[in-house]
Design a protein around this motif. Structure first.
Motif, mmCIF file in Angstrom:
data_model
loop_
_atom_site.group_PDB
_atom_site.id
_atom_site.type_symbol
_atom_site.label_atom_id
_atom_site.label_comp_id
_atom_site.label_asym_id
_atom_site.label_seq_id
_atom_site.Cartn_x
_atom_site.Cartn_y
_atom_site.Cartn_z
ATOM 1 N N VAL A 439 67.444 12.361 56.094
ATOM 2 C CA VAL A 439 66.321 12.118 55.185
ATOM 3 C C VAL A 439 66.815 11.464 53.897
ATOM 4 C CG1 VAL A 439 64.455 13.199 53.877
ATOM 5 C CG2 VAL A 439 65.000 14.009 56.188
ATOM 6 N N ALA A 440 67.954 11.915 53.401
ATOM 7 C CA ALA A 440 68.520 11.290 52.201
ATOM 8 C C ALA A 440 68.814 9.814 52.456
ATOM 9 C CB ALA A 440 69.790 12.021 51.780
ATOM 10 N N GLY A 441 69.310 9.500 53.657
ATOM 11 C CA GLY A 441 69.565 8.110 54.010
ATOM 12 C C GLY A 441 68.295 7.282 54.061
ATOM 13 N N VAL A 442 67.232 7.849 54.633
ATOM 14 C CA VAL A 442 65.953 7.135 54.684
ATOM 15 C C VAL A 442 65.396 6.954 53.272
ATOM 16 C CG1 VAL A 442 63.570 7.212 55.507
ATOM 17 C CG2 VAL A 442 65.440 7.856 57.039
ATOM 18 N N ALA A 443 65.534 7.974 52.436
ATOM 19 C CA ALA A 443 65.086 7.852 51.042
ATOM 20 C C ALA A 443 65.852 6.726 50.338
ATOM 21 C CB ALA A 443 65.285 9.167 50.303
ATOM 22 N N ALA A 444 67.143 6.586 50.662
ATOM 23 C CA ALA A 444 67.942 5.511 50.074
ATOM 24 C C ALA A 444 67.458 4.142 50.551
ATOM 25 C CB ALA A 444 69.413 5.702 50.422
ATOM 26 N N LEU A 445 67.028 4.050 51.802
ATOM 27 C CA LEU A 445 66.472 2.796 52.307
ATOM 28 C C LEU A 445 65.155 2.468 51.604
ATOM 29 C CD1 LEU A 445 67.129 3.102 56.159
ATOM 30 C CD2 LEU A 445 68.382 1.698 54.508
ATOM 31 N N ILE A 446 64.338 3.506 51.359
ATOM 32 C CA ILE A 446 63.081 3.290 50.633
ATOM 33 C C ILE A 446 63.375 2.807 49.216
ATOM 34 C CG2 ILE A 446 61.044 4.413 49.668
ATOM 35 C CD1 ILE A 446 61.056 6.264 52.108
ATOM 36 N N ARG A 447 64.329 3.455 48.556
ATOM 37 C CA ARG A 447 64.682 3.039 47.186
ATOM 38 C C ARG A 447 65.273 1.631 47.200
ATOM 39 N NH1 ARG A 447 65.692 5.897 42.607
ATOM 40 N NH2 ARG A 447 63.649 6.799 43.006
ATOM 41 N N SER A 448 65.971 1.253 48.273
ATOM 42 C CA SER A 448 66.494 -0.108 48.392
ATOM 43 C C SER A 448 65.359 -1.119 48.506
ATOM 44 C CB SER A 448 67.413 -0.217 49.612
ATOM 45 O OG SER A 448 68.524 0.636 49.513
ATOM 46 N N THR A 449 64.320 -0.740 49.267
ATOM 47 C CA THR A 449 63.161 -1.617 49.459
ATOM 48 C C THR A 449 62.294 -1.682 48.215
ATOM 49 O OG1 THR A 449 63.161 -0.982 51.802
ATOM 50 C CG2 THR A 449 61.192 -2.083 50.971
ATOM 51 N N HIS A 450 62.223 -0.552 47.489
ATOM 52 C CA HIS A 450 61.397 -0.452 46.281
ATOM 53 C C HIS A 450 62.280 0.042 45.131
ATOM 54 C CE1 HIS A 450 57.795 -0.892 48.801
ATOM 55 N NE2 HIS A 450 58.361 -0.028 49.629
ATOM 56 N N PRO A 451 63.109 -0.829 44.572
ATOM 57 C CA PRO A 451 64.112 -0.391 43.585
ATOM 58 C C PRO A 451 63.537 0.207 42.317
ATOM 59 C CG PRO A 451 63.986 -2.798 43.702
ATOM 60 C CD PRO A 451 63.193 -2.275 44.852
ATOM 61 N N TYR A 452 62.294 -0.082 42.006
ATOM 62 C CA TYR A 452 61.713 0.447 40.773
ATOM 63 C C TYR A 452 60.740 1.605 41.018
ATOM 64 C CZ TYR A 452 63.701 -3.931 39.158
ATOM 65 O OH TYR A 452 64.577 -4.952 38.891
ATOM 66 N N ALA A 453 60.711 2.091 42.249
ATOM 67 C CA ALA A 453 59.811 3.199 42.567
ATOM 68 C C ALA A 453 60.297 4.488 41.906
ATOM 69 C CB ALA A 453 59.730 3.387 44.076
ATOM 70 N N SER A 454 59.356 5.284 41.454
ATOM 71 C CA SER A 454 59.689 6.580 40.873
ATOM 72 C C SER A 454 60.114 7.540 41.978
ATOM 73 C CB SER A 454 58.484 7.149 40.137
ATOM 74 O OG SER A 454 57.439 7.448 41.069
ATOM 75 N N ALA A 455 60.690 8.657 41.576
ATOM 76 C CA ALA A 455 61.059 9.676 42.555
ATOM 77 C C ALA A 455 59.826 10.155 43.315
ATOM 78 C CB ALA A 455 61.742 10.852 41.859
ATOM 79 N N ALA A 456 58.719 10.325 42.605
ATOM 80 C CA ALA A 456 57.486 10.777 43.257
ATOM 81 C C ALA A 456 57.001 9.753 44.273
ATOM 82 C CB ALA A 456 56.408 11.033 42.211
ATOM 83 N N ALA A 457 57.124 8.465 43.945
ATOM 84 C CA ALA A 457 56.680 7.424 44.867
ATOM 85 C C ALA A 457 57.549 7.389 46.119
ATOM 86 C CB ALA A 457 56.703 6.070 44.170
ATOM 87 N N VAL A 458 58.851 7.545 45.951
ATOM 88 C CA VAL A 458 59.754 7.561 47.116
ATOM 89 C C VAL A 458 59.424 8.745 48.021
ATOM 90 C CG1 VAL A 458 62.149 7.808 47.873
ATOM 91 C CG2 VAL A 458 61.606 6.343 45.917
ATOM 92 N N LYS A 459 59.179 9.901 47.421
ATOM 93 C CA LYS A 459 58.838 11.081 48.229
ATOM 94 C C LYS A 459 57.508 10.886 48.951
ATOM 95 C CE LYS A 459 59.344 14.098 44.906
ATOM 96 N NZ LYS A 459 59.372 15.408 44.225
ATOM 97 N N ALA A 460 56.571 10.250 48.287
ATOM 98 C CA ALA A 460 55.284 9.986 48.932
ATOM 99 C C ALA A 460 55.459 9.060 50.122
ATOM 100 C CB ALA A 460 54.311 9.373 47.925
ATOM 101 N N LEU A 461 56.302 8.039 49.982
ATOM 102 C CA LEU A 461 56.547 7.125 51.096
ATOM 103 C C LEU A 461 57.277 7.818 52.246
ATOM 104 C CD1 LEU A 461 57.488 3.854 49.170
ATOM 105 C CD2 LEU A 461 55.497 4.210 50.648
ATOM 106 N N LEU A 462 58.174 8.733 51.921
ATOM 107 C CA LEU A 462 58.859 9.503 52.966
ATOM 108 C C LEU A 462 57.852 10.184 53.889
ATOM 109 C CD1 LEU A 462 61.889 11.469 51.433
ATOM 110 C CD2 LEU A 462 61.959 9.943 53.408
ATOM 111 N N THR A 463 56.860 10.814 53.293
ATOM 112 C CA THR A 463 55.879 11.548 54.093
ATOM 113 C C THR A 463 54.860 10.624 54.744
ATOM 114 O OG1 THR A 463 54.548 11.977 52.110
ATOM 115 C CG2 THR A 463 56.154 13.646 52.723
ATOM 116 N N LEU A 464 54.453 9.576 54.031
ATOM 117 C CA LEU A 464 53.472 8.642 54.595
ATOM 118 C C LEU A 464 54.052 7.871 55.778
ATOM 119 C CD1 LEU A 464 51.885 7.229 51.310
ATOM 120 C CD2 LEU A 464 50.730 8.645 53.028
ATOM 121 N N GLN A 465 55.315 7.539 55.722
ATOM 122 C CA GLN A 465 55.950 6.770 56.783
ATOM 123 C C GLN A 465 56.445 7.632 57.936
ATOM 124 O OE1 GLN A 465 59.071 4.756 54.667
ATOM 125 N NE2 GLN A 465 57.690 3.270 53.701
#
Length: 510
Positions: A439-465
């Motif tokens: 999950v940490a790796g996937v979160a890192a991929l999300i942050r790579s795709t959205h470098p300016y996303a907040s922590a809350a936004a990354v967590k939201a994408l984790l669950t939505l995806q």
């Protein structure tokens, strides 16, 4: 059913479980503050074992300065102070230090972080993991396809979260760092060296950062747990060994466990604060904070530990860090209001107690804002050992399981998770310890795709995806006719899988 489960890290090891037991070295104790000249100095007891404490105050220099004086008067020595979050780490031999300092003006809570004294102890056997054999390595290399690392055919966990497909689009950004808060990371491993972030690495075992070069590595005889976790996250796609979930991101070692594998509060606080202040984007915590499996907020000591770690994780999140943690390996329903804890405290004589996890959380995994991860096996079912609970589990990921319960389709796959080990080796482990770094790796991929996303936004994408995973048939994992765990909730959110199994492919294309 019985499972081999580490009492500290969230890993299952074969053929025996991880067993770890020593503590920190001595630090000098302080002296009591001098009394006025016309009064005799009050004697401060100093005949108890030297223990470590966290003292929680209101943030701000003025209050901290005042509390420091009270600490000295109570027979304590300040090790370090995290003024930004109002947490002070203290050592004391005064057996009454806790009750005394809790009465001091400016102190909001304070508690001993351990029961065992701060003194050297012999390191015990750390257990034996199942290492990769030469025959397995050769067979995997022969089966590897173009673009695969030699051992990738043995990594059933990558296609389980579509990481293999994700890598065709992106390996992740080298500007993203995942901090492995764990037993240390061997950055000399050829699969980790290309992606290692030294500036974001540290040894936090004492509660104060030690930036000596290499201090973040596991020493001889210490656990290989953190190195295995790091490989799952970011082993380089370099024609060597295995491939990480996010093989293009950076990984750092934030060592927080004693030589024997105890993860005490002062070290955990240091780890999260360090991550917050050194450019870490995601943290992984595959452990629980010793010595209590569950920390009850109404206990003056345990409540102070919960408060200190909560302040540290929230501070990291405010700085943009996504904190990911393993749910644990006890097959507990963490949504229940009564769980029997027979393993705490684990650094002295244990007691049996019944706890309500809502009032006695497992930290850091059950703290607000932390992404809580359950484990799945090769058949995409909840791993037999994995903790669960409706409203507690956020997402699920491969953690492996015994072939007795979830036999894989391919004979070469043994149902466990293959990753890096210190000294350039590779080996298999299972546990929610292994699920969380996916999950940490996937979160890192999300942050790579959205470098300016907040922590809350990354967590939201984790669950939505995440790929929604229904509870399925009654959970009789050993097929003995008895339901082994009860999954509550619907397809899109339930106690076994939360919002579902994380999806690496969506992480790089959304």
């Amino acid at each position: 059913m019985a499972h081999l489960a580490s009492r500290r890290t969230r890993v299952l090891t074969l053929p025996v479980g991880l067993a770890l037991t020593a503590s920190l070295g001595f630090l000098p104790t302080g002296t009591a503050a001098a009394a006025p000249a016309d009064e005799p100095a009050a004697a401060v007891p100093a005949d108890g074992p030297q223990l470590s404490y966290v003292v929680n105050t209101r943030a701000g220099h003025g209050t901290v300065k005042q509390v420091r004086k009270a600490i000295s008067a109570a027979g304590g020595t300040v090790v370090t102070s995290y003024d930004t979050i109002g947490v002070i780490v203290v050592h004391s031999k005064n057996p009454d230090f806790g009750p005394t300092i809790r009465k001091a003006r400016g102190v909001q809570s304070a508690g001993a972080t351990r029961n065992a004294p701060i003194e050297p102890q012999a390191t015990k056997d750390i257990g034996v993991e199942q290492r990769l054999t030469a025959a397995q390595a050769q067979a995997a290399s022969e089966d590897a396809e173009a673009g695969q690392d030699p051992l990738e055919p043995l990594q059933w966990d990558l296609p389980a979260i579509k990481a293999d497909k994700a890598h065709e689009k992106s390996l992740g950004s080298s500007k993203v760092t995942v901090g492995v808060i764990d037993t240390g990371v061997d950055d000399t491993h050829p699969d980790l060296a290309p992606n290692f972030d030294r500036k974001a690495s540290v040894n936090c075992v004492s509660g104060a950062p030690d930036t000596t070069d290499g201090a973040w590595r596991p020493m001889a005889g210490e656990s290989d747990h953190g190195t295995h976790v790091a490989g799952t996250i970011a082993a380089a796609k370099n024609g060597i060994g295995v491939t990480g979930v996010a093989p293009g991101v950076k990984v750092s070692g934030i060592k927080v466990s004693t030589p024997a594998g105890y993860f005490y509060t002062e070290a955990v606080v240091c780890g999260f604060v360090w991550a917050a202040e050194h450019g870490v984007d995601v943290t992984n915590s595959s452990y629980y904070t010793d010595p209590w499996l569950f920390n009850c907020k109404n206990d003056p000591d345990q409540g102070a530990l919960v408060e200190a770690v909560t302040r540290a994780t929230r501070y990291a999140e405010r700085k943009g860090v996504v904190n990911v943690a393993a749910a644990g390996n006890s097959d507990h329903d963490l949504a229940l209001d009564a769980i029997e804890d027979t393993t705490s405290p684990n650094d002295t004589t244990t007691v049996t107690r019944t706890v309500d996890p809502s009032a006695c959380p497992d930290i850091p995994t059950m703290l607000p804002g932390v992404v809580t991860v359950s484990a799945t096996g090769a058949k995409n079912l909840k791993s037999s050992y994995s903790n669960y609970g409706l409203g507690v589990i956020d997402v699920a990921a491969p953690g492996g399981d015994s072939t007795r319960y979830q036999a894989p389709d391919a004979p070469a796959d043994n149902g466990l998770i293959l990753s890096t080990l210190p000294g350039g080796g590779y080996g298999y482990k299972a546990g929610t310890s292994m699920a969380s770094p996916h999950v940490a790796g996937v979160a890192a991929l999300i942050r790579s795709t959205h470098p300016y996303a907040s922590a809350a936004a990354v967590k939201a994408l984790l669950t939505l995806q995440a790929d929604a995973t229904a509870c399925g048939a009654p959970y009789d994992i050993d097929a003995d006719g008895t339901v082994d765990a009860v999954c509550q909730g619907g397809k899109h959110y339930n106690g076994f899988y939360g919002a579902g199994v994380v999806d690496a492919l969506d992480a790089v294309r959304w």
